[in-house]
Design a protein around this motif. Structure first.
Motif, mmCIF file in Angstrom:
data_model
loop_
_atom_site.group_PDB
_atom_site.id
_atom_site.type_symbol
_atom_site.label_atom_id
_atom_site.label_comp_id
_atom_site.label_asym_id
_atom_site.label_seq_id
_atom_site.Cartn_x
_atom_site.Cartn_y
_atom_site.Cartn_z
ATOM 1 N N GLY A 137 -42.559 -70.721 -61.505
ATOM 2 C CA GLY A 137 -41.343 -71.125 -60.798
ATOM 3 C C GLY A 137 -40.396 -69.967 -60.555
ATOM 4 N N VAL A 138 -39.136 -70.332 -60.339
ATOM 5 C CA VAL A 138 -38.124 -69.318 -60.075
ATOM 6 C C VAL A 138 -37.482 -68.924 -61.404
ATOM 7 N N PRO A 139 -37.281 -67.624 -61.645
ATOM 8 C CA PRO A 139 -36.675 -67.228 -62.924
ATOM 9 C C PRO A 139 -35.169 -67.487 -62.954
ATOM 10 N N VAL A 140 -34.705 -68.044 -64.071
ATOM 11 C CA VAL A 140 -33.263 -68.232 -64.300
ATOM 12 C C VAL A 140 -32.942 -67.811 -65.721
ATOM 13 N N THR A 141 -31.634 -67.534 -65.964
ATOM 14 C CA THR A 141 -31.201 -67.138 -67.299
ATOM 15 C C THR A 141 -30.367 -68.253 -67.914
ATOM 16 N N VAL A 142 -30.736 -68.695 -69.108
ATOM 17 C CA VAL A 142 -30.013 -69.770 -69.788
ATOM 18 C C VAL A 142 -28.639 -69.269 -70.223
ATOM 19 N N GLU A 143 -27.598 -70.042 -69.945
ATOM 20 C CA GLU A 143 -26.245 -69.630 -70.346
ATOM 21 C C GLU A 143 -25.626 -70.543 -71.392
ATOM 22 N N VAL A 144 -25.641 -71.850 -71.118
ATOM 23 C CA VAL A 144 -25.017 -72.807 -72.030
ATOM 24 C C VAL A 144 -26.030 -73.883 -72.372
ATOM 25 N N VAL A 145 -26.122 -74.231 -73.642
ATOM 26 C CA VAL A 145 -27.019 -75.307 -74.055
ATOM 27 C C VAL A 145 -26.188 -76.374 -74.753
ATOM 28 N N ARG A 174 -28.268 -69.547 -64.882
ATOM 29 C CA ARG A 174 -27.896 -68.851 -63.647
ATOM 30 C C ARG A 174 -29.121 -68.241 -62.995
ATOM 31 N N THR A 175 -29.158 -68.331 -61.685
ATOM 32 C CA THR A 175 -30.258 -67.715 -60.948
ATOM 33 C C THR A 175 -29.979 -66.219 -60.847
ATOM 34 N N LEU A 176 -30.933 -65.506 -60.284
ATOM 35 C CA LEU A 176 -30.777 -64.055 -60.170
ATOM 36 C C LEU A 176 -29.581 -63.698 -59.296
ATOM 37 N N SER A 177 -29.266 -64.580 -58.320
ATOM 38 C CA SER A 177 -28.115 -64.285 -57.460
ATOM 39 C C SER A 177 -26.807 -64.814 -58.055
ATOM 40 N N GLY A 178 -26.890 -65.420 -59.238
ATOM 41 C CA GLY A 178 -25.668 -65.842 -59.922
ATOM 42 C C GLY A 178 -25.255 -67.278 -59.679
ATOM 43 N N ALA A 179 -26.052 -68.049 -58.944
ATOM 44 C CA ALA A 179 -25.690 -69.457 -58.717
ATOM 45 C C ALA A 179 -26.018 -70.285 -59.959
#
Lengths: 341, 286
Positions: free
Chosen positions: A286-294, A306-311
């Motif tokens: 899939g598309v890579p995203v970074t986990v911020e809040v759980v 957040r996606t790579l573009s920050g959305a």
């Protein structure tokens, strides 16, 4: 009162030249439970007050079969109403609050007594019948308000956010209670709420309003699975509303994401893509995203990433990641809704 | 020692109470002492023993009848003020254009004071005023008698009653009337079954206040009334005793009688008030 349908025909209400409600047309079948749903200021309470006769219409008409209702004052429409603040008469006991409407209709005394008793039993307030409203808890007051409205067996029951003043636990209980009452009495009901969960769980049909305009009318399943536009989707729990572009037939891209989706919009057009958090799955390829809040939510966790573009994107996962983890997300093309931007 | 201080503090007794002292002193010096002095004075007439002054007042019909005269003016005036305010305030309870202007106009008589009102009445309703010049003959006399004082009490008392009742009415949750309407109650039933019972305690309070104001009527009774005859109210009797006959004990006794009568009427009104629902006038948890 027997009737087969209640018809709203282009009901419009203006306040000082500004439309609070525009052209609401709706046919309500006998016994139906309709929910008017929308954010505050969308015109749903205006619609209810117009129906009750507490606000005159600017345009349009209301019909009960062939009888025109919108020209009648509230006391002659024969509707029951449950107010947001309950509006119980503070100087009358529970029993006399409930009996009030029957007395106004000059029902014989013995029958008033019988029907009041029945209504008190229906909402399980037997031991509180002699108390004043001020001596009751919020939930009990709510039940009195409901009993007072339904004891008249009105052709239509109007409810104006009746659960909004209760705490979360009581709200769930009263929701079930209202559903139970509707099932056992079969009273035609129009219910106003801003809570989509409440509306979906109670209503046979929903009317979604925004800025006084009807956005969509349909069954809970229809609205849940196929919202008509991005606003309805937003209200129906599609937390991910992402500005994207149709990159090729069957693919949308943007905000650092890319999904396969069915859309009839031409390539290159700007779109809003709606995906429920539970339909955005963590999976390979899939598309890579970074986990911020759980957020812990029992069996699942709600994750903001957040996606790579920050959305920001919202997803629900069963295996809890840690903030900072990198995951890839995929979505079932059938669950990705594409709306024109 | 600390334990004692804690126990006292729990009952609201602590050092902050000392802040009350200056105010308490003022009340004592400026109100309680003169009041007690007056009451004491009324029991020290120059002749006739402790109750001599009271006996003088009650044995003389010319003095005694001032009670009936004053009640005959102040009770109907207070009742009319309250009764007339209710429908007008009820009509004006909502929001509408020009409400502030109307309220201002209604309040003007309070600010003008009784003397100006009395002068206006004399000029308008008097023997050579417009009213009597338009009407043929000298058939209607509305000044220098009971009616002159009565009108003056209405003109000055009504705005007061109106403002109070308007604020009581605005305190009643408007959704209660809406609820009554959806339950099939017409406007009269809504008023009689919902608004009036909730307003009743406010009406009793308003009646008490306007009554006390009207009972101590003095300037208008002299100016537009017939102070030697039909409008010889009790305050005139007290004034005569005190500042024309210089019989201070009698004047004090009359003042005490005045106070007792006012207390009795207020007690009756508040007693009736307690028969009504006196709790909150909002609906449930709003």
């Amino acid at each position: 009162m027997t009737f087969s349908a209640l018809r709203l025909d282009g009901v419009t209400r203006r306040f000082g030249g500004k439309d609070a409600l525009t052209g609401l047309s709706l046919t309500i079948g006998k016994g139906e439970f309709i929910a008017l749903l929308g954010p505050s200021g969308c015109g749903k309470s205006t619609a209810l007050n117009c129906l009750a006769g507490l606000l005159p219409l600017s345009e349009g008409s209301i019909w009960q079969d062939e009888r025109r209702l919108d020209t009648l004052p509230p006391e002659r429409r024969g509707f029951g109403m449950v107010f947001q603040n309950y509006a119980l008469f503070p100087h009358l006991s529970v029993r006399r609050n409930i009996a009030f409407g029957l007395q106004m209709r000059r029902v014989p005394r013995a029958e008033v007594r019988r029907r009041t008793d029945e209504a008190i039993r229906l909402v399980r307030l037997d031991e509180h019948a002699a108390k004043l409203p001020g001596q009751l808890s919020g939930g009990q007051q709510q039940r009195v308000a409901i009993a007072r409205a339904v004891v008249l067996e009105p052709s239509l029951v109007l409810m104006d956010e009746p659960l909004s003043n209760l705490d979360a636990k009581l709200r769930l209980e009263m929701r079930t209670e209202i559903r139970r009452l509707h099932q056992s009495l079969g009273l035609t009901t129009v219910y106003v709420t801003h809570d989509q969960e409440e509306a979906l769980s109670l209503a046979d049909r929903l009317v979604v309003l925004r800025d006084g305009q009807v956005q969509q009318i349909g069954t809970p399943a229809e609205l849940h699975d196929a919202p008509a536009n991005a606003h309805v989707a937003d209200f129906m729990g599609y937390r991910n509303l992402l500005p994207m572009k149709v990159s090729s037939p069957g693919t949308v891209e943007g905000s650092g994401l890319s999904f396969r989706a069915t859309s009839s919009l031409p390539v290159g057009s700007d779109v809003v893509v709606a995906i429920r958090p539970e339909d955005l799955l963590v999976g390979p390829g899939g598309v890579p995203v970074t986990v911020e809040v759980v957020e812990y939510q029992g069996r699942e966790a709600a994750v903001e990433a957040r996606t790579l573009s920050g959305a920001p994107v919202h997803l629900r996962v069963t295996e809890r990641p840690s903030p900072g983890d990198k995951v890839t997300v995929v979505a079932d093309p059938a669950r990705v809704l594409v709306f024109p931007a | 020692m600390t334990a004692l201080r804690h126990r006292l503090a729990e009952r609201g007794i602590d050092r902050q109470l000392a802040l009350l002292l200056p105010a308490l002193l003022c009340v004592l010096v400026l109100f309680v002492y003169p009041f007690a002095y007056g009451v004491g004075l009324s029991f020290q007439p120059s002749s006739g023993g402790v109750l001599g002054a009271y006996r003088t007042f009650f044995e003389d019909p010319y003095q005694r009848d001032t009670i009936a005269t004053t009640l005959g003016l102040s009770l109907p005036a207070a009742l009319l003020n309250v009764a007339a305010s209710v429908p007008i305030a009820y009509r004006m309870r909502g929001r509408f254009r020009g409400k502030r202007l109307m309220t201002t106009l209604l309040v003007v008589p309070i600010t003008l004071g009784t003397v100006l009102t009395a002068e206006g009445l004399l000029n308008f309703l008097g023997p050579t005023g417009w009213f009597n010049r338009i009407l043929p003959g000298d058939a209607v006399r509305l000044t220098n008698n009971y009616w002159g004082v009565f009108f003056s009490l209405i003109i000055t008392g009504f705005p007061f009653a109106f403002l109070l009742i308007l604020s009581y009415l605005s305190g009643i949750d408007p959704s209660l009337e809406k609820a009554a309407a959806t339950l099939g109650a017409g406007w009269w039933q809504r008023f009689r079954r919902i608004t009036l019972p909730l307003l009743a305690p406010g009406l009793a309070t308003t009646f008490c206040l306007t009554f006390v104001l009207a009972f101590s009527v003095f300037p208008s009774a002299v100016l537009v009334g017939d102070p030697a005859g039909s409008t010889r109210v009790i305050s005139i009797a007290a004034y005569h005793a005190g500042y024309e006959a210089y019989d201070y004990p009698l004047a004090s006794a009359i003042a005490v009688v005045m106070g007792v009568i006012e207390l009795v009427v207020v007690a009756v009104a508040l007693g009736l008030r307690s028969l009504f629902y006196t709790g909150t006038t909002s609906s449930g948890k709003g």
